[in-house]
Design a protein around this motif. Structure first.
Motif, mmCIF file in Angstrom:
data_model
loop_
_atom_site.group_PDB
_atom_site.id
_atom_site.type_symbol
_atom_site.label_atom_id
_atom_site.label_comp_id
_atom_site.label_asym_id
_atom_site.label_seq_id
_atom_site.Cartn_x
_atom_site.Cartn_y
_atom_site.Cartn_z
ATOM 1 N N THR A 1 -9.202 6.560 5.272
ATOM 2 C CA THR A 1 -7.979 6.115 5.949
ATOM 3 C C THR A 1 -6.788 6.032 5.004
ATOM 4 N N SER A 2 -7.019 5.738 3.743
ATOM 5 C CA SER A 2 -5.881 5.671 2.824
ATOM 6 C C SER A 2 -5.321 7.065 2.551
ATOM 7 N N ALA B 1 1.296 4.145 -2.936
ATOM 8 C CA ALA B 1 1.097 5.571 -2.640
ATOM 9 C C ALA B 1 2.290 6.396 -3.112
ATOM 10 N N VAL C 1 -2.439 6.950 5.382
ATOM 11 C CA VAL C 1 -1.218 6.545 4.691
ATOM 12 C C VAL C 1 -0.479 7.764 4.149
ATOM 13 N N ILE D 1 0.849 -1.200 0.000
ATOM 14 C CA ILE D 1 0.000 0.000 0.000
ATOM 15 C C ILE D 1 0.885 1.250 0.000
#
Length: 142
Positions: free
Chosen positions: A102-103, A20, A107, A16
């Motif tokens: 939340t991403s 990103a 992140v 993940i």
């Protein structure tokens, strides 16, 4: 009971994070799934191509993992489907009012040391912990 999978969790988190970083490096965009999805739902954004490719990759990659290795993560929920749909709607409303998910906040925002994202992520985590506590210990759920 929740299964503890530190290796798979670390691997998934790393992938993940890598996605990103690559999205920021190649497109200058934050990998917030809500924002990406918003651009392919009418009215469609002019840069819909990379958005569709990113979302397709998020769907195809796990399918390839299962096809190549035969490993799959079993999913079974004792929660009735209507409750899952209501929960999804509530989360969607929260994402809208929280200006991200939340991403995006957890992140990408924390990696950029964004105060707004840090507060949003802390809010997500506290809300989640309280929800799990109430469901498991006060209502006697799984």
């Amino acid at each position: 009971m929740t299964e503890f999978t530190p290796f798979l969790s670390l691997l998934g988190g790393g992938l993940i994070g890598l996605s990103a970083v690559l999205l920021m490096a190649f497109h200058g965009r934050i990998a917030g799934i809500t924002g990406i999805l918003t651009g392919i739902v009418p009215p469609v954004a002019s840069d819909w191509g990379w958005r569709a490719a990113f979302l397709l990759g998020a769907i195809v990659a796990p399918a390839l993992l299962v096809a190549i290795t035969g490993y799959s993560i079993p999913f079974d929920s004792p929660t009735p489907t209507p409750w899952l749909l209501i929960g999804g709607l509530i989360v969607g409303i929260g994402v809208y009012f929280g200006s991200g998910c939340t991403s995006g906040h957890g992140v990408c925002g924390i990696a950029r040391l964004s105060p707004r994202s840090i507060v949003a992520t802390l809010t997500f985590m506290v809300s989640t912990a309280l929800t799990v506590f109430v469901i498991r210990h006060l209502f006697g759920g799984l």
